[in-house]
Design a protein around this motif. Sequence first.
Motif, PDB file in Angstrom:
ATOM      1  N   ALA A 189      -1.416  14.555   1.510  1.00 32.99           N
ATOM      2  CA  ALA A 189      -0.353  13.887   1.956  1.00 32.99           C
ATOM      3  C   ALA A 189      -0.878  12.492   2.550  1.00 32.99           C
ATOM      4  O   ALA A 189      -2.006  12.561   2.884  1.00 32.99           O
ATOM      5  CB  ALA A 189       0.224  14.504   3.251  1.00 32.99           C
ATOM      6  N   PRO A 190      -0.191  11.050   2.754  1.00 30.58           N
ATOM      7  CA  PRO A 190       1.414  11.218   2.552  1.00 30.58           C
ATOM      8  C   PRO A 190       1.831  11.179   1.051  1.00 30.58           C
ATOM      9  O   PRO A 190       1.032  10.979   0.093  1.00 30.58           O
ATOM     10  CB  PRO A 190       1.665   9.967   3.443  1.00 30.58           C
ATOM     11  N   PHE A 191       2.978  10.967   0.985  1.00 31.55           N
ATOM     12  CA  PHE A 191       3.799  10.912  -0.342  1.00 31.55           C
ATOM     13  C   PHE A 191       3.884   9.440  -0.526  1.00 31.55           C
ATOM     14  O   PHE A 191       4.286   8.733   0.362  1.00 31.55           O
ATOM     15  CB  PHE A 191       5.080  11.801  -0.107  1.00 31.55           C
ATOM     16  N   TRP A 192       3.667   8.847  -1.649  1.00 31.03           N
ATOM     17  CA  TRP A 192       3.984   7.462  -2.025  1.00 31.03           C
ATOM     18  C   TRP A 192       4.964   7.412  -3.308  1.00 31.03           C
ATOM     19  O   TRP A 192       4.967   8.423  -3.986  1.00 31.03           O
ATOM     20  CB  TRP A 192       2.708   7.034  -2.762  1.00 31.03           C
ATOM     21  N   ILE A 209       6.957   6.205  -9.784  1.00 33.00           N
ATOM     22  CA  ILE A 209       6.227   7.607  -9.710  1.00 33.00           C
ATOM     23  C   ILE A 209       6.390   7.798  -8.226  1.00 33.00           C
ATOM     24  O   ILE A 209       6.245   6.879  -7.299  1.00 33.00           O
ATOM     25  CB  ILE A 209       4.874   7.277 -10.172  1.00 33.00           C
ATOM     26  N   ILE A 210       6.630   9.000  -7.934  1.00 35.33           N
ATOM     27  CA  ILE A 210       6.680   9.707  -6.490  1.00 35.33           C
ATOM     28  C   ILE A 210       5.610  10.714  -6.544  1.00 35.33           C
ATOM     29  O   ILE A 210       5.683  11.701  -7.405  1.00 35.33           O
ATOM     30  CB  ILE A 210       8.086  10.161  -6.178  1.00 35.33           C
ATOM     31  N   GLY A 211       4.641  10.605  -5.641  1.00 36.35           N
ATOM     32  CA  GLY A 211       3.425  11.800  -5.536  1.00 36.35           C
ATOM     33  C   GLY A 211       2.824  11.545  -4.393  1.00 36.35           C
ATOM     34  O   GLY A 211       3.093  11.021  -3.531  1.00 36.35           O
ATOM     35  N   ALA A 212       1.575  12.032  -4.552  1.00 35.63           N
ATOM     36  CA  ALA A 212       0.619  12.051  -3.474  1.00 35.63           C
ATOM     37  C   ALA A 212      -0.827  11.833  -4.094  1.00 35.63           C
ATOM     38  O   ALA A 212      -1.113  11.818  -5.240  1.00 35.63           O
ATOM     39  CB  ALA A 212       0.461  13.373  -2.705  1.00 35.63           C
ATOM     40  N   SER A 271       1.067  -2.676  -8.445  1.00 41.89           N
ATOM     41  CA  SER A 271       2.289  -2.254  -8.076  1.00 41.89           C
ATOM     42  C   SER A 271       2.344  -2.206  -6.555  1.00 41.89           C
ATOM     43  O   SER A 271       1.325  -1.780  -5.850  1.00 41.89           O
ATOM     44  CB  SER A 271       2.473  -0.801  -8.682  1.00 41.89           C
ATOM     45  N   MET A 272       3.568  -2.368  -5.914  1.00 36.59           N
ATOM     46  CA  MET A 272       3.618  -2.220  -4.507  1.00 36.59           C
ATOM     47  C   MET A 272       3.714  -0.719  -4.247  1.00 36.59           C
ATOM     48  O   MET A 272       4.377   0.066  -5.094  1.00 36.59           O
ATOM     49  CB  MET A 272       4.881  -3.002  -3.790  1.00 36.59           C
ATOM     50  N   LEU A 273       3.955  -0.198  -2.853  1.00 35.97           N
ATOM     51  CA  LEU A 273       4.038   1.109  -2.768  1.00 35.97           C
ATOM     52  C   LEU A 273       4.731   1.261  -1.418  1.00 35.97           C
ATOM     53  O   LEU A 273       4.653   0.535  -0.471  1.00 35.97           O
ATOM     54  CB  LEU A 273       2.391   1.648  -2.374  1.00 35.97           C
ATOM     55  N   ASP A 274       5.431   2.272  -1.508  1.00 31.21           N
ATOM     56  CA  ASP A 274       6.205   2.957  -0.232  1.00 31.21           C
ATOM     57  C   ASP A 274       5.321   3.928   0.337  1.00 31.21           C
ATOM     58  O   ASP A 274       5.035   4.949  -0.823  1.00 31.21           O
ATOM     59  CB  ASP A 274       7.515   3.317  -0.412  1.00 31.21           C
ATOM     60  N   CYS A 275       5.004   4.283   1.360  1.00 31.42           N
ATOM     61  CA  CYS A 275       4.194   5.279   1.857  1.00 31.42           C
ATOM     62  C   CYS A 275       5.145   6.094   2.897  1.00 31.42           C
ATOM     63  O   CYS A 275       5.603   5.451   3.939  1.00 31.42           O
ATOM     64  CB  CYS A 275       3.055   4.788   2.326  1.00 31.42           C
ATOM     65  N   TYR A 276       5.191   7.545   2.762  1.00 32.67           N
ATOM     66  CA  TYR A 276       6.074   8.359   3.795  1.00 32.67           C
ATOM     67  C   TYR A 276       5.169   9.831   4.111  1.00 32.67           C
ATOM     68  O   TYR A 276       4.956  10.577   3.354  1.00 32.67           O
ATOM     69  CB  TYR A 276       7.390   8.850   3.105  1.00 32.67           C
ATOM     70  N   PRO A 277       4.682   9.291   5.324  1.00 33.41           N
ATOM     71  CA  PRO A 277       3.891  10.507   5.828  1.00 33.41           C
ATOM     72  C   PRO A 277       4.720  11.760   6.131  1.00 33.41           C
ATOM     73  O   PRO A 277       6.132  11.759   6.245  1.00 33.41           O
ATOM     74  CB  PRO A 277       3.299   9.917   7.284  1.00 33.41           C
ATOM     75  N   TYR A 288       5.895   2.990   5.753  1.00 37.44           N
ATOM     76  CA  TYR A 288       4.989   1.897   5.234  1.00 37.44           C
ATOM     77  C   TYR A 288       5.315   1.410   4.110  1.00 37.44           C
ATOM     78  O   TYR A 288       5.586   2.165   3.242  1.00 37.44           O
ATOM     79  CB  TYR A 288       3.621   2.262   5.635  1.00 37.44           C
ATOM     80  N   ILE A 289       5.231   0.101   3.920  1.00 39.02           N
ATOM     81  CA  ILE A 289       5.367  -0.575   2.604  1.00 39.02           C
ATOM     82  C   ILE A 289       3.959  -1.509   2.380  1.00 39.02           C
ATOM     83  O   ILE A 289       3.294  -2.297   3.208  1.00 39.02           O
ATOM     84  CB  ILE A 289       6.494  -1.641   2.505  1.00 39.02           C
ATOM     85  N   TRP A 290       3.390  -0.933   1.306  1.00 43.17           N
ATOM     86  CA  TRP A 290       1.912  -1.655   0.997  1.00 43.17           C
ATOM     87  C   TRP A 290       1.927  -2.577   0.225  1.00 43.17           C
ATOM     88  O   TRP A 290       2.613  -2.275  -1.378  1.00 43.17           O
ATOM     89  CB  TRP A 290       0.992  -0.560   0.571  1.00 43.17           C
ATOM     90  N   MET A 291       2.031  -3.882   0.407  1.00 45.09           N
ATOM     91  CA  MET A 291       2.220  -5.045  -0.574  1.00 45.09           C
ATOM     92  C   MET A 291       0.938  -5.514  -0.977  1.00 45.09           C
ATOM     93  O   MET A 291       0.042  -6.150  -0.146  1.00 45.09           O
ATOM     94  CB  MET A 291       3.168  -6.047   0.251  1.00 45.09           C
ATOM     95  N   PRO A 292       0.760  -5.529  -2.433  1.00 49.54           N
ATOM     96  CA  PRO A 292      -0.565  -6.098  -2.720  1.00 49.54           C
ATOM     97  C   PRO A 292      -0.649  -7.606  -2.463  1.00 49.54           C
ATOM     98  O   PRO A 292       0.302  -8.196  -2.957  1.00 49.54           O
ATOM     99  CB  PRO A 292      -0.653  -5.756  -4.278  1.00 49.54           C
ATOM    100  N   VAL A 293      -1.883  -8.169  -2.108  1.00 51.37           N
ATOM    101  CA  VAL A 293      -1.859  -9.703  -1.817  1.00 51.37           C
ATOM    102  C   VAL A 293      -3.135 -10.229  -2.037  1.00 51.37           C
ATOM    103  O   VAL A 293      -4.036  -9.623  -2.485  1.00 51.37           O
ATOM    104  CB  VAL A 293      -1.507  -9.809  -0.182  1.00 51.37           C
ATOM    105  N   LEU A 294      -2.822 -11.656  -2.471  1.00 51.38           N
ATOM    106  CA  LEU A 294      -4.013 -12.315  -2.472  1.00 51.38           C
ATOM    107  C   LEU A 294      -4.003 -13.766  -1.677  1.00 51.38           C
ATOM    108  O   LEU A 294      -2.991 -14.125  -1.257  1.00 51.38           O
ATOM    109  CB  LEU A 294      -4.060 -13.073  -4.078  1.00 51.38           C
TER     110      LEU A 294
END
Length: 296
Positions: A189-192, A209-212, A271-277, A288-294
């Motif tokens: 976990a968590p689930f993404w 995709i939803i998974g871990a 890809s951006m990610l949503d993260c749900y513990p 959480y929201i994980w946003m890839p950045v430069l």
Amino acid sequence: MDWLKGVNAVIEHIEENLTQPIKYESLSRIVGCSVYEFSRIFSFMAGMSISEYIRCRRLSQAVFDIQNGNGKILDIALKYCYESPTTFTRAFKALHGTTPLSARKTSVSLKTYPPISFMLTIKGVNEMEFRIEKMGSFQIMGLAGHFTPGEEWKDSLWGQFLDGGDGADGSGTFNQALWNKGNPSYYTAPFWQVGATDFHSIDGKTPTIIGAEYKGTKPDIKSMTMKTIPEATWAVFTFKGETGSKVGEAITRIVTEWFPQSQYVRDESISMLDCYPDGKIDENYAWYIWMPVLNK
């Protein structure tokens, strides 16, 4: 491009192409984000999905063609990108409550949906909690499907993920019970939720995709999908409380408030990610929201 100008340019592009196929990839490129992000942002800002908005605009314009006697119903259906008069009639009746033929009569009540426009509003009153984090490549193992804003829970990818078949024989969907009872060496976990940037949308639905996080040997479950998340720098945003519809609001705030005043730009290749513990979802639940950045 300035976000306000960008979303209004999207509306203009739609108006200019109501009689042509409209690709969601083209719309998302106008505002400089992925189809996944654009779909969720538009739904939050407009109160309807992008596919629903385009459908309403086409059927609104079709009314005038019908009432002005401009062509056969078949020709009007084809003009507004419907493959047959049957599908056109079904969509027309769902929106207007009557058939295209009946709409040619006087005293028939019909609906119209004018083009929307986005205007500047006061924002930034609420704080945004974030951190910048560098992370190596990792894999997510989960269930692949399509994200559709506003979709009923039971029909959504999350609904399938949590409430699907047991998958024990390799033929069912992947669900919460299997995560809890399975070999913990397979995942952690968590689930993404992975908002795909490398897939094309289909009928307004964005592949996700939803998974871990994958930790060991893949179990013998045919419905599983593996997704590699490359090494990247991430802006990780913390939100609390309700998820669901709040995710679209959160992404909108990141794109329209945080990016313009930060030293970063969106890394469009990842890809951006949503993260749900795991945990009880209440007012203190953190996601959480994980946003890839430069760097700019």
